[in-house]
Write a protein that holds these residues in place. Structure first.
Motif, PDB file in Angstrom:
ATOM      1  N   MET A 172      13.930   8.806  -3.034  1.00 20.32           N
ATOM      2  CA  MET A 172      15.253   8.741  -2.085  1.00 20.32           C
ATOM      3  C   MET A 172      14.968   8.583  -0.747  1.00 20.32           C
ATOM      4  SD  MET A 172      18.659  10.943  -1.909  1.00 20.32           S
ATOM      5  CE  MET A 172      19.086  10.424  -3.648  1.00 20.32           C
ATOM      6  N   GLU A 173      13.713   9.363  -0.136  1.00 17.62           N
ATOM      7  CA  GLU A 173      13.250   9.453   1.264  1.00 17.62           C
ATOM      8  C   GLU A 173      12.589   8.014   1.585  1.00 17.62           C
ATOM      9  OE1 GLU A 173      12.706  10.669   4.997  1.00 17.62           O
ATOM     10  OE2 GLU A 173      13.964  11.244   3.434  1.00 17.62           O
ATOM     11  N   ALA A 174      11.736   7.594   0.489  1.00 21.39           N
ATOM     12  CA  ALA A 174      11.475   6.150   0.692  1.00 21.39           C
ATOM     13  C   ALA A 174      12.549   5.189   0.792  1.00 21.39           C
ATOM     14  CB  ALA A 174      10.686   5.792  -0.596  1.00 21.39           C
ATOM     15  N   GLU A 175      13.531   5.139   0.313  1.00 19.35           N
ATOM     16  CA  GLU A 175      14.543   4.226   0.340  1.00 19.35           C
ATOM     17  C   GLU A 175      15.133   4.320   1.904  1.00 19.35           C
ATOM     18  OE1 GLU A 175      16.070   1.869  -1.622  1.00 19.35           O
ATOM     19  OE2 GLU A 175      14.858   1.941  -3.279  1.00 19.35           O
ATOM     20  N   LYS A 176      15.382   5.547   2.039  1.00 18.61           N
ATOM     21  CA  LYS A 176      15.970   5.923   3.463  1.00 18.61           C
ATOM     22  C   LYS A 176      15.072   5.096   4.481  1.00 18.61           C
ATOM     23  CE  LYS A 176      17.060   9.826   6.587  1.00 18.61           C
ATOM     24  NZ  LYS A 176      16.164   9.871   7.646  1.00 18.61           N
ATOM     25  N   VAL A 177      13.886   5.559   4.541  1.00 21.42           N
ATOM     26  CA  VAL A 177      12.964   4.915   5.815  1.00 21.42           C
ATOM     27  C   VAL A 177      12.641   3.522   5.772  1.00 21.42           C
ATOM     28  CG1 VAL A 177      10.685   5.132   6.475  1.00 21.42           C
ATOM     29  CG2 VAL A 177      11.941   7.188   5.894  1.00 21.42           C
ATOM     30  N   LEU A 178      12.343   2.958   4.402  1.00 22.17           N
ATOM     31  CA  LEU A 178      12.296   1.742   4.381  1.00 22.17           C
ATOM     32  C   LEU A 178      13.335   0.467   3.973  1.00 22.17           C
ATOM     33  CD1 LEU A 178       8.852   2.095   2.201  1.00 22.17           C
ATOM     34  CD2 LEU A 178       9.256   1.752   4.658  1.00 22.17           C
ATOM     35  N   VAL A 179      14.372   1.075   3.813  1.00 21.51           N
ATOM     36  CA  VAL A 179      15.553   0.012   3.465  1.00 21.51           C
ATOM     37  C   VAL A 179      16.758   0.502   4.264  1.00 21.51           C
ATOM     38  CG1 VAL A 179      16.748  -0.756   1.800  1.00 21.51           C
ATOM     39  CG2 VAL A 179      14.678  -0.364   1.213  1.00 21.51           C
ATOM     40  N   LYS A 180      17.285   1.761   4.137  1.00 22.10           N
ATOM     41  CA  LYS A 180      18.608   1.814   5.055  1.00 22.10           C
ATOM     42  C   LYS A 180      18.328   1.976   6.628  1.00 22.10           C
ATOM     43  CE  LYS A 180      20.700   4.438   0.980  1.00 22.10           C
ATOM     44  NZ  LYS A 180      21.025   5.930   0.647  1.00 22.10           N
ATOM     45  N   GLU A 181      17.228   2.480   6.817  1.00 25.79           N
ATOM     46  CA  GLU A 181      16.670   2.546   8.109  1.00 25.79           C
ATOM     47  C   GLU A 181      15.647   1.654   8.874  1.00 25.79           C
ATOM     48  OE1 GLU A 181      15.908   6.779   8.817  1.00 25.79           O
ATOM     49  OE2 GLU A 181      17.961   7.361   8.280  1.00 25.79           O
ATOM     50  N   LEU A 182      15.813   0.537   8.110  1.00 25.12           N
ATOM     51  CA  LEU A 182      14.647  -0.607   8.235  1.00 25.12           C
ATOM     52  C   LEU A 182      14.504  -0.811   9.723  1.00 25.12           C
ATOM     53  CD1 LEU A 182      12.641  -2.615   7.181  1.00 25.12           C
ATOM     54  CD2 LEU A 182      14.575  -4.262   7.090  1.00 25.12           C
ATOM     55  N   THR A 183      15.636  -1.267  10.336  1.00 24.77           N
ATOM     56  CA  THR A 183      15.614  -1.540  11.819  1.00 24.77           C
ATOM     57  C   THR A 183      15.238  -0.322  12.736  1.00 24.77           C
ATOM     58  OG1 THR A 183      17.973  -1.083  12.297  1.00 24.77           O
ATOM     59  CG2 THR A 183      17.073  -3.308  11.854  1.00 24.77           C
ATOM     60  N   GLN A 184      15.890   0.684  12.479  1.00 20.39           N
ATOM     61  CA  GLN A 184      15.354   2.187  13.394  1.00 20.39           C
ATOM     62  C   GLN A 184      13.685   2.277  13.108  1.00 20.39           C
ATOM     63  OE1 GLN A 184      17.741   5.453  12.259  1.00 20.39           O
ATOM     64  NE2 GLN A 184      19.535   4.420  11.985  1.00 20.39           N
ATOM     65  N   THR A 185      13.232   2.117  11.906  1.00 19.74           N
ATOM     66  CA  THR A 185      11.882   2.471  11.299  1.00 19.74           C
ATOM     67  C   THR A 185      10.758   1.353  11.996  1.00 19.74           C
ATOM     68  OG1 THR A 185      12.553   3.533   9.458  1.00 19.74           O
ATOM     69  CG2 THR A 185       9.980   3.172   9.714  1.00 19.74           C
ATOM     70  N   PHE A 186      11.066   0.070  12.054  1.00 21.58           N
ATOM     71  CA  PHE A 186      10.314  -0.971  12.475  1.00 21.58           C
ATOM     72  C   PHE A 186      10.358  -1.702  13.635  1.00 21.58           C
ATOM     73  CE2 PHE A 186       9.491  -0.463   7.466  1.00 21.58           C
ATOM     74  CZ  PHE A 186       8.579   0.054   7.638  1.00 21.58           C
ATOM     75  N   TYR A 187      11.753  -1.679  14.116  1.00 24.87           N
ATOM     76  CA  TYR A 187      12.102  -2.506  15.093  1.00 24.87           C
ATOM     77  C   TYR A 187      12.259  -1.720  16.481  1.00 24.87           C
ATOM     78  CZ  TYR A 187      12.056  -6.547  12.129  1.00 24.87           C
ATOM     79  OH  TYR A 187      11.608  -7.396  11.144  1.00 24.87           O
ATOM     80  N   ALA A 188      11.291  -1.685  17.336  1.00 23.96           N
ATOM     81  CA  ALA A 188      11.422  -0.693  18.227  1.00 23.96           C
ATOM     82  C   ALA A 188      12.350  -1.689  19.661  1.00 23.96           C
ATOM     83  CB  ALA A 188       9.943  -0.647  19.017  1.00 23.96           C
ATOM     84  N   VAL A 189      12.963  -0.749  20.336  1.00 21.23           N
ATOM     85  CA  VAL A 189      13.695  -1.385  21.298  1.00 21.23           C
ATOM     86  C   VAL A 189      12.970  -1.046  22.724  1.00 21.23           C
ATOM     87  CG1 VAL A 189      15.992  -1.503  20.281  1.00 21.23           C
ATOM     88  CG2 VAL A 189      15.329   0.482  21.739  1.00 21.23           C
ATOM     89  N   ALA A 190      12.234  -0.097  22.841  1.00 20.77           N
ATOM     90  CA  ALA A 190      11.385   0.385  23.990  1.00 20.77           C
ATOM     91  C   ALA A 190      10.245   1.130  23.557  1.00 20.77           C
ATOM     92  CB  ALA A 190      12.525   1.165  25.006  1.00 20.77           C
ATOM     93  N   ASP A 191       9.124   1.361  24.291  1.00 13.74           N
ATOM     94  CA  ASP A 191       8.139   2.161  24.018  1.00 13.74           C
ATOM     95  C   ASP A 191       7.751   2.938  25.320  1.00 13.74           C
ATOM     96  OD1 ASP A 191       6.963   0.219  25.586  1.00 13.74           O
ATOM     97  OD2 ASP A 191       5.799  -0.697  23.986  1.00 13.74           O
ATOM     98  N   ASP A 192       7.019   3.827  25.179  1.00 14.32           N
ATOM     99  CA  ASP A 192       6.505   4.770  26.254  1.00 14.32           C
ATOM    100  C   ASP A 192       7.558   5.185  26.999  1.00 14.32           C
ATOM    101  OD1 ASP A 192       4.464   5.943  28.055  1.00 14.32           O
ATOM    102  OD2 ASP A 192       4.459   4.443  29.257  1.00 14.32           O
ATOM    103  N   VAL A 193       8.379   5.752  26.075  1.00 17.80           N
ATOM    104  CA  VAL A 193       9.826   6.516  26.622  1.00 17.80           C
ATOM    105  C   VAL A 193       9.369   7.972  26.711  1.00 17.80           C
ATOM    106  CG1 VAL A 193      12.179   6.521  26.136  1.00 17.80           C
ATOM    107  CG2 VAL A 193      10.894   4.584  24.982  1.00 17.80           C
ATOM    108  N   TYR A 194       9.880   8.501  27.991  1.00 18.09           N
ATOM    109  CA  TYR A 194       9.969   9.713  28.418  1.00 18.09           C
ATOM    110  C   TYR A 194      10.949  10.150  29.357  1.00 18.09           C
ATOM    111  CZ  TYR A 194       6.757   8.498  32.199  1.00 18.09           C
ATOM    112  OH  TYR A 194       6.359   8.100  33.255  1.00 18.09           O
TER     113      TYR A 194
END
Length: 586
Positions: free
Chosen positions: A396-418
């Motif tokens: 279930m966690e694998a489905e959450k990370v790799l399918v349901k939250e695909l764009t959150q996990t693999f598609y960054a909108v910004a980096d070096d954020v602090y």
């Protein structure tokens, strides 16, 4: 005739003797440490050699004098002209640039403030960084603080794994900010054209009536699925013997196959494996050819040792060779983190990934397993690789990370954020950042820098400060003369852009009682209390599990499985960590 033959042999012998000079020596650092694997370039022969163990070297050359160049990552290149019959002693100076790159990185920092540390806690062969909690800080002396933002969620699912097996959780495995990140609470889409939206709320503290809680909420824009850039994904899969368990390789295979089913024609997948040896298992293949990719994943089997270092190098090389300009170029490392061949220490892996990330390739780490799980190594890799880190404890966690939250996990909108925050001493007497704890060895390094993180599409990040209000704060709350609590400055970079962006925000004194807060902020508070109690934090009073449940239960969304599961985890923790009986009169 006989004399002529002897004369020719003498000439031949003399020629060979002249052509064979044995050049020997040793190479040390400027700190008198022997250096191995130094590249030695012989100019006359245009040949390359390397120093061996203890920095020694020896090889034949054809000239009595020659020019040599010595190079090693982290040291200044050195060229010398030598007499080849002499013993050579070479000293390489540490590179100033590399010393700067190797500075320890902090998650949070209070300017000019010295923090304390505590003893190590460990379980079995699992490894966790020794963390030091943020202390209470006097605002009049140290008004400025900063912390790194990221979307790591590994801590929550790892904690869940311990509790589901009726085991106590190692305190250093509890990272409160990751536990809140896991639920993506209190998300609101930023205004059109904006990358982020900042919000803040001030409320009473449920465990200390003399304190207040300041909530900071950072929301990232959502990328539409039909408009996300093409993906160049390299699955770097650990198939070593340590992965031969149903909760390891089979779980990863199922998760990666679920991901593949959602790929598009413009996406491509490569697979690099390591276990006994390192190899490209699948050349870059279009997401349209799902059958080929799924079959390649299904045929993976476990066996052998774990040459993680060479596998990482190969995966980055494959990613660079199939690099998509303007695309999402990412290595997805799936492992239990148990590297045992090549560079294996966190420090060595830190240096390796710091160099590899310059290619513009991001890194996502997927951790699995228990007993020998190396959380510290995967944390290092994700942070240094401009990436993120999740722990998969079940399907279930694998489905959450790799399918349901695909764009959150693999598609960054910004980096070096602090984020930097400057508290107003007139309104805040003391403050403490909950979570965002630092590694002990990073705090010991006086040259440590604040390290920004990666934020993915549609992510909501929460940070909570416990603050002690001043009298002015108490007396002016809710009036027109109330001053600002603090000022925020969010710094970030856009992916594939070297410039730094800034966003400023004033934190208003909008105090409300805790029960008036949005229920998702109340749930976030319960999650942070849960983490602090598991962590056995010295900054958290002896709050009963029933108090945590009384906050969490009415705040959860009954239609949300994961939020309801959180209630179950608190109840399980209550049995594993029974509350201490309070003495009468207290």
């Amino acid at each position: 005739m006989k004399k002529l033959v002897l004369y020719c042999l003498a000439i031949l012998f003399a020629t060979n003797a002249i052509g064979q000079f044995y050049l020997r020596g040793e190479i040390k650092s400027d700190k008198n440490i022997p250096l191995q694997n130094v590249k030695i370039f012989v100019h006359s022969a245009r040949a390359l050699f390397q120093s061996g163990n203890y920095g020694s070297f020896g090889f034949t050359v054809s000239k009595p004098y020659d020019s040599l160049t010595f190079t090693l990552e982290g040291y200044e290149t050195k060229s010398v002209y030598v007499k080849t019959s002499d013993w050579l002693s070479v000293v390489l100076k540490t590179s100033a640039d590399f010393t700067s790159k190797r500075k320890q990185k902090l998650i949070s920092v209070i300017k000019d403030y010295d923090q304390t540390s505590r003893y190590k806690w460990f379980t079995g062969d699992e490894t966790y960084f020794q963390l030091v909690e943020n202390d209470y800080v006097n605002t009049s002396k140290f008004p400025n603080t900063g912390f790194s933002l990221n979307i790591n969620t590994a801590s929550y699912s790892n904690v869940r794994r311990f509790l589901n097996t009726k085991s106590r959780v190692p305190p250093d495995a509890v990272r409160v900010e990751e536990m809140m990140n896991y639920f993506n609470l209190y998300y609101q889409e930023p205004p059109a054209g904006e990358v982020f939206q900042l919000r803040s709320h001030l409320a009473s503290c449920p465990w200390n009536s003399q304190r207040q809680l300041l909530y900071l909420n950072i929301n990232a824009k959502k990328l539409l699925l039909d408009k996300i850039p093409p993906g160049n994904f390299v699955f770097l899969v650990d198939v070593s013997g340590s992965m031969d368990d149903e909760k390891r390789l089979p779980l990863l295979k199922a998760g990666l196959q679920s991901l593949v089913k959602n790929l598009r024609e413009q996406d491509k997948v490569s697979i690099v494996i390591y276990g006994g040896s390192v190899a490209v298992w699948l050349q870059p293949t279009s997401g349209k050819d799902k059958h080929t990719i799924l079959t390649s994943i299904e045929e993976l089997t476990a066996g052998g040792d774990t040459p993680g270092e060479s596998a990482i190098r190969l995966a980055y090389k494959v990613a660079e060779n199939s690099f998509i300009k303007g695309g999402n170029n990412r290595v997805i490392l799936a492992t239990d983190g148990d590297f045992n061949v090549g560079e294996t220490s966190e420090k060595a892996l830190d240096e390796l990934i710091t160099k590899q990330k310059q290619s513009g390739v991001f890194l996502t780490c997927l951790g699995v397993g228990m007993g020998n799980f190396k959380d510290s190594k995967l944390q290092t890799l994700a942070k240094k690789g401009n990436g993120n880190y999740a722990y998969l404890d079940d399907q279930m966690e694998a489905e959450k990370v790799l399918v349901k939250e695909l764009t959150q996990t693999f598609y960054a909108v910004a980096d070096d954020v602090y984020m930097n925050i400057s508290f107003n001493p007139a309104m805040v007497k003391q403050y403490r950042l909950i979570g965002f704890d630092n590694k002990k060895d990073a705090l010991a390094d006086n040259d440590s820098d604040l390290e920004g993180g990666e934020i993915g599409s549609g992510n909501s990040t929460l940070a909570i400060f416990e603050i002690e209000p001043t009298d002015q704060n108490r007396f002016t709350t809710g009036t027109a003369v109330a001053d600002d609590i603090a000022h925020l400055n969010l710094k970030y970079g856009l992916c594939n852009d070297t410039s730094t962006k800034n966003m400023n925000y004033a934190v208003k004194d909008d105090w409300v009682s805790f029960n008036e807060l949005d229920k998702e902020l109340r749930l976030a508070t319960a999650i942070s209390m849960f983490g602090l109690k598991l962590k056995q934090s010295k900054f958290f009073p002896d709050v009963d599990w029933t108090n945590i449940l009384s906050i969490a239960t009415p705040a959860v969304d009954r239609a949300d499985y994961l939020q309801n599961e959180f209630i179950t985890l608190v109840e399980k923790a209550q049995k594993i960590y029974p509350d201490k009986k309070k003495k009468k009169g207290k």
